[in-house]
Design a protein around this motif. Structure first.
Motif, short mmCIF file in Angstrom:
data_model
loop_
_atom_site.label_atom_id
_atom_site.label_comp_id
_atom_site.label_asym_id
_atom_site.label_seq_id
_atom_site.Cartn_x
_atom_site.Cartn_y
_atom_site.Cartn_z
N UNK A 58 0.83 -1.21 0.00
CA UNK A 58 0.00 0.00 0.00
C UNK A 58 0.86 1.26 0.00
N UNK A 59 1.92 1.26 0.80
CA UNK A 59 2.82 2.42 0.84
C UNK A 59 3.45 2.65 -0.53
N UNK A 60 3.89 1.58 -1.18
CA UNK A 60 4.48 1.70 -2.52
C UNK A 60 3.47 2.22 -3.53
N UNK A 61 2.22 1.75 -3.44
CA UNK A 61 1.18 2.23 -4.35
C UNK A 61 0.87 3.70 -4.13
N UNK A 62 0.86 4.12 -2.87
CA UNK A 62 0.63 5.55 -2.57
C UNK A 62 1.77 6.39 -3.11
N UNK A 63 3.01 5.94 -2.90
CA UNK A 63 4.18 6.67 -3.43
C UNK A 63 4.10 6.81 -4.94
N UNK A 64 3.74 5.72 -5.61
CA UNK A 64 3.62 5.75 -7.06
C UNK A 64 2.50 6.70 -7.49
N UNK A 65 1.36 6.64 -6.78
CA UNK A 65 0.24 7.53 -7.09
C UNK A 65 0.61 8.99 -6.91
N UNK A 66 1.37 9.30 -5.88
CA UNK A 66 1.83 10.68 -5.67
C UNK A 66 2.79 11.10 -6.78
N UNK A 67 3.69 10.21 -7.13
CA UNK A 67 4.68 10.51 -8.18
C UNK A 67 4.00 10.77 -9.52
N UNK A 68 2.94 10.03 -9.80
CA UNK A 68 2.25 10.13 -11.10
C UNK A 68 1.02 11.05 -11.03
N UNK A 69 0.90 11.82 -9.96
CA UNK A 69 -0.21 12.77 -9.79
C UNK A 69 -1.58 12.13 -9.97
N UNK A 70 -1.78 10.98 -9.34
CA UNK A 70 -3.04 10.27 -9.46
C UNK A 70 -4.05 10.66 -8.39
N UNK A 71 -3.68 11.57 -7.52
CA UNK A 71 -4.58 12.00 -6.45
C UNK A 71 -5.17 13.37 -6.78
N UNK A 72 -6.39 13.58 -6.36
CA UNK A 72 -7.03 14.88 -6.48
C UNK A 72 -7.50 15.29 -5.10
N UNK A 73 -7.33 16.55 -4.79
CA UNK A 73 -7.73 17.06 -3.49
C UNK A 73 -9.02 17.85 -3.63
N UNK A 74 -9.98 17.52 -2.81
CA UNK A 74 -11.25 18.24 -2.77
C UNK A 74 -11.43 18.80 -1.38
N UNK A 75 -11.84 20.04 -1.30
CA UNK A 75 -12.06 20.67 -0.01
C UNK A 75 -13.55 20.87 0.17
N UNK A 76 -14.07 20.37 1.25
CA UNK A 76 -15.48 20.55 1.56
C UNK A 76 -15.58 21.27 2.90
N UNK A 77 -15.94 22.54 2.85
CA UNK A 77 -16.01 23.30 4.10
C UNK A 77 -17.13 22.78 5.00
N UNK A 78 -16.92 22.93 6.28
CA UNK A 78 -17.92 22.55 7.27
C UNK A 78 -18.49 23.84 7.86
N UNK A 79 -19.77 24.02 7.68
CA UNK A 79 -20.43 25.22 8.18
C UNK A 79 -21.00 24.97 9.57
N UNK A 80 -21.01 26.03 10.36
CA UNK A 80 -21.63 25.92 11.68
C UNK A 80 -23.14 25.79 11.50
N UNK A 81 -23.82 25.44 12.55
CA UNK A 81 -25.26 25.22 12.49
C UNK A 81 -25.99 26.50 12.04
N UNK A 82 -25.50 27.64 12.50
CA UNK A 82 -26.16 28.89 12.12
C UNK A 82 -25.74 29.37 10.74
N UNK A 83 -24.76 28.71 10.11
CA UNK A 83 -24.34 29.04 8.76
C UNK A 83 -23.48 30.28 8.67
N UNK A 84 -22.99 30.80 9.81
CA UNK A 84 -22.23 32.03 9.80
C UNK A 84 -20.72 31.81 9.83
N UNK A 85 -20.26 30.62 10.15
CA UNK A 85 -18.81 30.41 10.19
C UNK A 85 -18.47 29.07 9.54
N UNK A 86 -17.25 29.02 9.04
CA UNK A 86 -16.73 27.84 8.35
C UNK A 86 -15.54 27.31 9.14
N UNK A 87 -15.49 26.00 9.30
CA UNK A 87 -14.33 25.40 9.96
C UNK A 87 -13.58 24.53 9.01
#
Length: 87
Positions: A58-87
């Protein structure tokens, strides 16, 4: 001074017929013993070796994936209950 020991145990010839193989497998069992809390002993089992092999693969596969840019990063903000702040 308090001295403790973590011991890995292998059996000849069930776990290997050479010194190198027996020591390697006893070492794997010892690290499992330390992981489980130290100051204890653990017998080698082939499942320990299988897990170590899977982890290395698994470590070798992750290293290879990083080397070959096979990962994509997605950011999903978490909003507070009142919707006024993001964590």
């Amino acid at each position: 001074v308090c001295v403790t020991a973590s011991i890995g145990i292998t059996l000849y010839p069930e776990h290997g017929s050479t010194v190198e193989k027996l020591v390697k497998r006893a070492d794997q069992a010892m690290y499992l013993s330390k992981k489980k809390g130290r100051n204890r002993y653990e017998f080698f089992s082939y499942s320990i070796e299988e897990k170590a092999t899977e982890k290395r693969k698994l470590i070798e596969e992750i290293k290879l994936g990083l080397k070959e840019n096979q990962f994509e990063l997605y950011y999903q903000p978490i909003f507070s209950v009142d919707g006024k702040s993001i964590t």
